[in-house]
Design a protein around this motif. Structure first.
Motif, mmCIF file in Angstrom:
data_model
loop_
_atom_site.group_PDB
_atom_site.id
_atom_site.type_symbol
_atom_site.label_atom_id
_atom_site.label_comp_id
_atom_site.label_asym_id
_atom_site.label_seq_id
_atom_site.Cartn_x
_atom_site.Cartn_y
_atom_site.Cartn_z
ATOM 1 N N ILE A 69 43.031 35.565 33.240
ATOM 2 C CA ILE A 69 43.569 34.546 34.321
ATOM 3 C C ILE A 69 42.597 32.877 33.637
ATOM 4 O O ILE A 69 43.834 32.395 33.999
ATOM 5 N N PRO A 269 37.151 30.856 37.821
ATOM 6 C CA PRO A 269 38.553 31.227 38.213
ATOM 7 C C PRO A 269 38.473 32.718 39.077
ATOM 8 O O PRO A 269 37.893 33.424 38.379
ATOM 9 N N ASP A 270 38.557 32.776 40.414
ATOM 10 C CA ASP A 270 38.526 34.148 41.104
ATOM 11 C C ASP A 270 39.829 34.645 40.632
ATOM 12 O O ASP A 270 40.002 35.969 40.533
HETATM 13 O O1 GFB Z 1 41.764 40.443 34.858
HETATM 14 P P1 GFB Z 1 42.379 38.926 35.569
HETATM 15 O O2 GFB Z 1 42.905 38.266 34.310
HETATM 16 O O3 GFB Z 1 43.736 39.490 35.914
HETATM 17 O O4 GFB Z 1 41.109 38.844 36.497
HETATM 18 P P2 GFB Z 1 44.392 38.786 37.411
HETATM 19 C C1 GFB Z 1 40.744 40.074 37.793
HETATM 20 C C2 GFB Z 1 39.227 39.134 38.087
HETATM 21 O O5 GFB Z 1 38.301 39.413 36.766
HETATM 22 C C3 GFB Z 1 38.988 37.782 38.594
HETATM 23 C C4 GFB Z 1 37.203 38.425 36.927
HETATM 24 O O6 GFB Z 1 39.104 36.803 39.817
HETATM 25 C C5 GFB Z 1 38.131 37.363 37.144
HETATM 26 O O7 GFB Z 1 37.352 36.111 37.581
HETATM 27 N N1 GFB Z 1 36.555 38.809 35.585
HETATM 28 C C6 GFB Z 1 35.700 38.894 35.070
HETATM 29 C C7 GFB Z 1 37.295 38.424 34.713
HETATM 30 N N2 GFB Z 1 34.964 38.828 34.351
HETATM 31 C C8 GFB Z 1 36.235 38.666 33.447
HETATM 32 C C9 GFB Z 1 36.075 38.410 32.435
HETATM 33 O O8 GFB Z 1 35.704 38.447 31.371
HETATM 34 N N3 GFB Z 1 37.857 38.137 31.793
HETATM 35 C C10 GFB Z 1 38.773 38.027 32.714
HETATM 36 N N4 GFB Z 1 39.917 38.112 32.335
HETATM 37 N N5 GFB Z 1 38.469 38.701 34.039
HETATM 38 C C11 GFB Z 1 45.504 37.916 36.399
HETATM 39 C C12 GFB Z 1 47.672 37.077 35.842
HETATM 40 O O9 GFB Z 1 45.202 37.518 37.094
HETATM 41 O O10 GFB Z 1 46.778 39.810 36.060
HETATM 42 C C13 GFB Z 1 47.848 37.172 35.065
HETATM 43 O O11 GFB Z 1 46.505 35.954 35.482
HETATM 44 C C14 GFB Z 1 48.579 39.161 35.468
HETATM 45 O O12 GFB Z 1 49.089 36.824 35.525
HETATM 46 C C15 GFB Z 1 47.451 39.884 35.594
HETATM 47 O O13 GFB Z 1 49.427 38.841 36.999
HETATM 48 C C16 GFB Z 1 47.897 41.251 36.489
HETATM 49 O O14 GFB Z 1 44.013 39.795 38.670
HETATM 50 O O15 GFB Z 1 43.129 37.751 38.612
#
Ligand code: GFB
Length: 316
Positions: A69, A269-270
């Motif tokens: 994210i 962000p969520d």
């Molecule tokens: O995995 P993530 O970045 O994917 O985040 P998205 C999923 C959720 O986990 C969000 C929370 O609500 C984040 O705020 N989170 C908690 C964390 N701790 C962490 C952390 O340490 N790292 C991360 N990264 N998140 C992505 C898209 O969104 O999903 C891409 O931005 C793509 O474009 C991918 O589509 C599949 O599902 O939010």
């Protein structure tokens, strides 16, 4: 089945390496790969030359710029430019070289932010996209549009598969740029080693996600290829298991063996409140994912320890 020449674009990454593990010893496939140094997918002339020379029977596009994210927000320009360029080059040059069968990987972020759940393929293009990953989502929607148009105009079988949130070996374990599972595995592991009392989890912990192990995705893609699946409408590939980010954090905490507390950083962000795919098309074809979330995370953590991945990427 006749031995198929299969080009896996992006074979060192999360999805590409899972596909390679599945096909490399499979006598149905003669697999072609190229490293970034051997073939620059951003360069259309190089891709054209490669496709004309090799003329594979099938292409799977597992190459592109991906990230979690925060990476999507920070590098939004690079994300849209690199993904559009790589997919344009691969899809267009495949068509020019007469490649009839191609798989393009979409993303669940192609669905509207407030999509009815579970998200059915018919809901694509029915609403506004989530802001945190809008440029990436537009690139993915464009790739699907291109596959659909090439099927219509040139009679190709270019399909778009939309996986749930992926995790697995050869993922990106960068502390800021990664997706949630590799990011948390890394953070909990470091906290355990350093005997910290708490670990920060981004956001409120309330969003829900459906996670799919990359090996299960590879299994699904090859299953579709073997069935000669043909459709211009994307097909969802999920695990059917949905968890909240706080439940996920508890699972990873336990598997890694960290015994401190969780702190939620609500300044981060969520993203989408809920992302759960409607997997009924794959269910109709009698395919389902084999790996439970806990089992998959356990396997990935063991791989991290054995491959010493954390020592290769410095933390903070
Ligand atoms: O995995 P993530 O970045 O994917 O985040 P998205 C999923 C959720 O986990 C969000 C929370 O609500 C984040 O705020 N989170 C908690 C964390 N701790 C962490 C952390 O340490 N790292 C991360 N990264 N998140 C992505 C898209 O969104 O999903 C891409 O931005 C793509 O474009 C991918 O589509 C599949 O599902 O939010």
């Amino acid at each position: 089945m006749k031995r198929q020449v299969l080009y896996i674009a992006g074979h060192t990454g999360l999805v590409g390496s899972a596909l390679l593990r599945r096909t490399i010893r499979d006598e149905n496939y003669a697999v072609i790969t190229r490293t970034r140094a051997e073939l620059d997918l951003m360069n259309s002339d190089s891709v054209a030359e490669f496709m004309q020379q090799e003329s594979p029977d099938r292409v799977i596009i597992a190459a592109g710029r991906v990230g979690g994210i925060l990476a999507n927000q920070t590098y939004c320009g690079e994300f849209i430019h690199q993904n559009l360029t790589i997919q344009n080059n691969l899809i267009h040059q495949s068509m020019k070289a007469g490649v009839k069968s191609l798989v393009f990987l979409g993303s669940s972020c192609m669905y509207p932010k407030h999509c009815p759940q579970p998200m059915s393929e018919s809901a694509l293009l029915t609403g506004l996209l989530e802001e945190t990953n809008l440029p990436y989502a537009i690139a993915k929607i464009s790739g699907w549009g291109m596959c659909q148009a090439y099927n219509q105009q040139y009679g190709m079988n270019y399909m778009t598969a939309i996986p749930a949130n992926l995790y697995g070996r050869n993922d990106n374990f960068h502390p800021q740029d990664s997706h949630v599972i590799p990011g948390m595995i890394r953070r909990f592991h470091e906290a355990k080693i350093q005997q910290l009392k708490e670990v920060v989890v981004w956001g409120t912990g309330k969003p829900k996600r459906e996670f799919l192990l990359s090996d299960d995705l590879a299994d699904a893609l090859l299953f579709l290829l073997e069935k000669n699946y043909h459709s211009s409408q994307p097909i969802n590939i999920g695990s059917g298991q949905e968890v909240s980010i706080s439940e996920l954090a508890e699972t990873i905490k336990e598997i890694v063996g960290f015994d401190g507390h969780l702190i939620f950083d609500t300044h981060k962000p969520d993203g989408m409140p809920l992302k759960r795919l409607d997997n009924s098309q794959m269910e109709k074809l009698a395919w389902s994912a084999k790996t439970s979330l806990a089992e998959g995370i356990q396997k990935v953590y063991e791989w991290c320890l054995n491959s010493k991945i954390f020592e290769k990427i410095p933390f903070y």
